[in-house]
Structure formats: C-alpha cells, structure tokens
Enzyme design. Structure first.
Site, PDB file in Angstrom:
ATOM      1  CE1 TYR A 133       3.451  -8.691   2.838  1.00  0.00           C
ATOM      2  CE2 TYR A 133       3.817  -6.718   4.237  1.00  0.00           C
ATOM      3  CZ  TYR A 133       4.213  -7.213   3.042  1.00  0.00           C
ATOM      4  OH  TYR A 133       5.020  -6.944   2.083  1.00  0.00           O
ATOM      5  CE  LYS A 200     -12.308 -12.828   0.993  1.00  0.00           C
ATOM      6  NZ  LYS A 200     -13.051 -12.676   0.009  1.00  0.00           N
ATOM      7  CG  ASP A 250     -13.511 -10.641  -2.796  1.00  0.00           C
ATOM      8  OD1 ASP A 250     -13.622 -10.287  -1.452  1.00  0.00           O
ATOM      9  OD2 ASP A 250     -14.387 -11.364  -3.157  1.00  0.00           O
ATOM     10  CG  ASP A 274       1.680  -5.024   0.684  1.00  0.00           C
ATOM     11  OD1 ASP A 274       2.135  -4.051   0.454  1.00  0.00           O
ATOM     12  OD2 ASP A 274       2.133  -6.247   0.470  1.00  0.00           O
TER      13      ASP A 274
END
Ligand code: NAI
Length: 386
Positions: A133, A200, A250, A274
């Site tokens: 990002y 992740k 997740d 974010d």
C-alpha cells in the site's frame, strides 16, 4: 505551563470542525488542568496553502514540523494537478510517521450495526511506511512493469501474465520491530491484557510471516519479563503479563465481530491495518467518531480520520467528533488525562441529551439534529456542568 501545538486547518469541512474543536479543547484545559494552556501556531497545507503560497505543502510548514513534537490536522484533500499523490502520505513519508494509532471504542447512545458494540475496545497500531500500500507499483503495459516482469520471469522463473500491473510489498525487520515495540510499550503503559499480531503469513510467508516472526522476537527479546506468547500461557504463568497473540488477517475480521472482548492492542502491517481501522470504526458506529494519530519517534500528528466531506463543506452540518476525540488523544499524550477525559465525557453527555449532528441523528431514535456550531455550544454547556 504553555504547550506549543502546531495546527493545520484542512480543506472542505476543516474550518467548520476546527471552529468547534479549538474552543472545546481550550475550555477542557482551562477547567480540568488550570495552569496549562496551548499556544496554537497555524501551519499552512492544502488548498489554503496553495492560495497563500502557491504550494500545497510550503517549505515553512515542512521546516516547522521538522522541529515540532505535536501537531494536529483537519482533513486534507488530494490536490488536483499538484503532482503530489496525497498530502497525508507525503507527511507520513517526509517525517517517517511510522505508526498510525487508532483507538476504537463505542460511545454509549451511538447506533451501531452489532449487538454488543460495548465489547469493542481496541487500539490499532498500523505500520505506516511500507507494504504494498506504500506505493511501489507500476501500471500494466508501462515500461517499468514490463521490465520488472521480464526480470522476474527470466531470473526467478516467476509466472506473470502478459499485461500485468505490478505492486511490490517490502516488509522489513526494522519497520516491523519498531511498530510492534511501540504497540507493546503502549500495552505496558496502559496495563492492557494483550497484543495481537495480525498478518497473512500463511500465504505471504516472508513478508507477512516476517512481520509475525519479528513481532514475537521483539516481545521475547525486549519485553521478556512482561509478555508471554499465547501458546505458552497458562492461568498461573500469565498473571500480570501481556499475552502476545497472532491471528491470520481474515480470521481476525471474524474474531472482531464474534469475540471483540478478547482483543485489546492490535499490531498490523499497512494494508491489513487500513482495512481493519475502517471495519472496526464502522462496528462502533462510524468514522465520524474515530480519532487517530501518526507517530514518529519525535513527532505526533493527531488527525481527524475522515476526509474533507466536500458535499457537507460550508453547510455547518459536519460532525466535529473525530477531530475532538483526536484532540482528547493529544491532551492525553501531553500528560493531561483529566482534560482529555473531560472532552470524552462532554461528548457522552451530549449524546445522552440526544443532541447530535445530522450524520448521527438519523440512527438515534428521538435525537435532535443540530448544526456543527450548535453542537459545539452544547458541548461547552455540558462541560460547564461536569
Ligand atoms: P470523506 O471521509 O470525506 O467522506 C465520506 C462520507 O462521509 C461522505 O458522505 C461525507 O459527507 C461523510 N463524512 C465524512 N466526514 C464527516 C464528518 N465529519 N461529518 C459528517 N459527515 C462526514 O471521504 P471521501 O469522500 O472519500 O474523500 C474526500 C476527500 O478527502 C478526498 O480528497 C480524499 O483524498 C480526502 N481524504 C483525506 C483524509 C485525511 O486527510 N486524513 C482521509 C480520507 C480522505
């Protein structure tokens, strides 16, 4: 005692929310911490700066922030045709504001989409300077993307489709460790029960997995007496210690909805941070009430976390809550917890009186929607009664 605070008005609704926030912050200090006052010094950025100096981020602003320790800003629009991708990103990069901190808590009376918003009490530490990002990416078909794809194919046998856009995701040991260090230190100072590393790493083993590994290393090497990994924790050996957990991103979104009370401080790489910042803010009733701060080792820039709300600008209908709560966070950072708490209590009692701005009124039965300026007056009146 005088505290110097640099302030940036911001674009769009910036002037309106500031005209409420500054008197409330000053009044809280006067009432709760007499003897302390803020010397406000305005710095130009955004549209106001373009009008006065021709530049969206003038050299004077950069110089002043270079030696400042505390600043607070309204929202800044992305300048059109200004060459700069985003002033907010420019500030973060220029001053190495590597930790974006967002406390998320529910304010009684605010309508929220979940059954128990009061169970959400988390402080997000989002890494601010790297990850995909942070902006190293190349457009599909550009010379850079073609060259990079060619290199990756021939040198590493990477399987990349023709005409792919490419983003690069650097995650370093240095940046991961300094972010997690700040998160654990915060948990220690505020006597919070856990720090959760959200990653992740099951898929991106070296970047996100690295973040997790380095996070555990900081906890072990630098806070060994004060922390314990969740896997080793028993009721006996974890007494008085901060539990270090990790969750796959997740799963963390699921956990935030199902078991929010089990999480306290979250430490995340940029993109995960974010996403979860907005999701958690929504869970407690919206971005209008979410405060935030971007920190380096020497400078703290507090900010309203929403944007310039162009359609609301100039109508005296904006909610100053995010800027006010960022002001409360700033007072806490300055060592004035009583003034900080007074702002929070004033907001709570004004909501209890069902006096809110139009963005919140629609979802609170019986609420009276008032203008931004009238809401400011109601806050000041309530502070007088606290
Ligand atoms: P936005 O946050 O300005 O607006 C999203 C929605 O929320 C709109 O419906 C707006 O009216 C409403 N809203 C936001 N803040 C509000 C408040 N305090 N009171 C009442 N309603 C409020 O996001 P958007 O439209 O995506 O961005 C507009 C501009 O703001 C862009 O130029 C963007 O780059 C900039 N921006 C700046 C940020 C910052 O300075 N930290 C953060 C996000 C966007």
């Amino acid at each position: 005692m005088k505290h110097t605070v640099y302030w940036i008005e911001g674009d769009g609704i910036g002037p309106e929310i500031w005209s409420v926030a500054r008197p409330v912050i000053d009044a809280a200090m006067r009432m709760a911490d007499p003897g302390h006052e803020i010397e406000w010094i305005e710095l130009l950025a955004g549209e106001k700066a373009v009008k006065k100096t021709g530049s969206p981020l003038p050299a004077e602003t950069i110089d002043a922030l270079g030696s400042a320790s505390i600043a607070i800003k309204g929202p800044l629009g992305t300048p059109v045709g200004g060459g700069m991708r985003s002033l907010n990103v420019a500030l973060r990069q220029r001053f190495d504001l590597y930790a974006c901190i967002r406390p998320v808590t529910w304010y009684q009376g605010i309508s929220a989409p979940v059954k128990h918003p009061e169970h959400v009490n988390m402080v997000i530490f989002r890494e601010n300077t790297e990850d995909v990002y942070a902006g190293i990416e190349y457009e599909a078909g550009s010379a850079e993307a073609e060259k990079l794809a060619g290199f990756l194919r021939t040198e590493f046998g990477a399987d990349i489709r023709e005409h792919s856009a490419i983003g690069i995701k650097p995650i370093s040991e240095f940046c991961s460790k300094r972010l997690v260090r700040k998160a654990i230190r915060y948990a220690v100072e505020h006597e919070l029960p856990s720090v959760t590393l959200v990653h992740k790493g099951n898929i991106m083993k070296f970047t996100e997995g690295g973040f997790r590994k380095w996070g555990y290393e900081v906890a072990h090497d630098e806070f060994g007496q004060l922390t314990i990994p969740e896997k080793e924790a028993t009721p006996e050996n974890s007494k008085g210690k901060i539990i270090i957990k990790d969750r796959i991103a997740d799963a963390m979104f699921q956990e935030a909805l199902l078991h929010p009370e089990q999480y306290s401080v979250l430490a995340l790489p940029n993109l995960n941070g974010d996403y979860i910042s907005d999701a958690l803010a929504a869970q407690v009733g919206g971005l209008g009430m979410a405060p935030g701060v971007n920190l380096s080792d020497t400078l703290a820039i507090f900010e309203a976390t929403h944007g310039t709300a162009p359609t609301a600008a100039g109508k005296d209908i904006a909610n100053p809550g995010s800027l006010l709560l960022s002001g409360a966070l700033m007072l806490e950072h300055m060592g004035l917890p009583k003034a900080s708490e007074m702002i929070r209590q004033a907001i709570l009692s004004t909501i209890a009186d069902k006096i809110v701005t139009p963005d919140l009124a629609a979802n609170i039965p019986g609420a009276r929607a008032v203008s931004c300026s009238a809401y400011g007056k109601a806050l000041l009146a309530n502070m007088g009664r606290l």
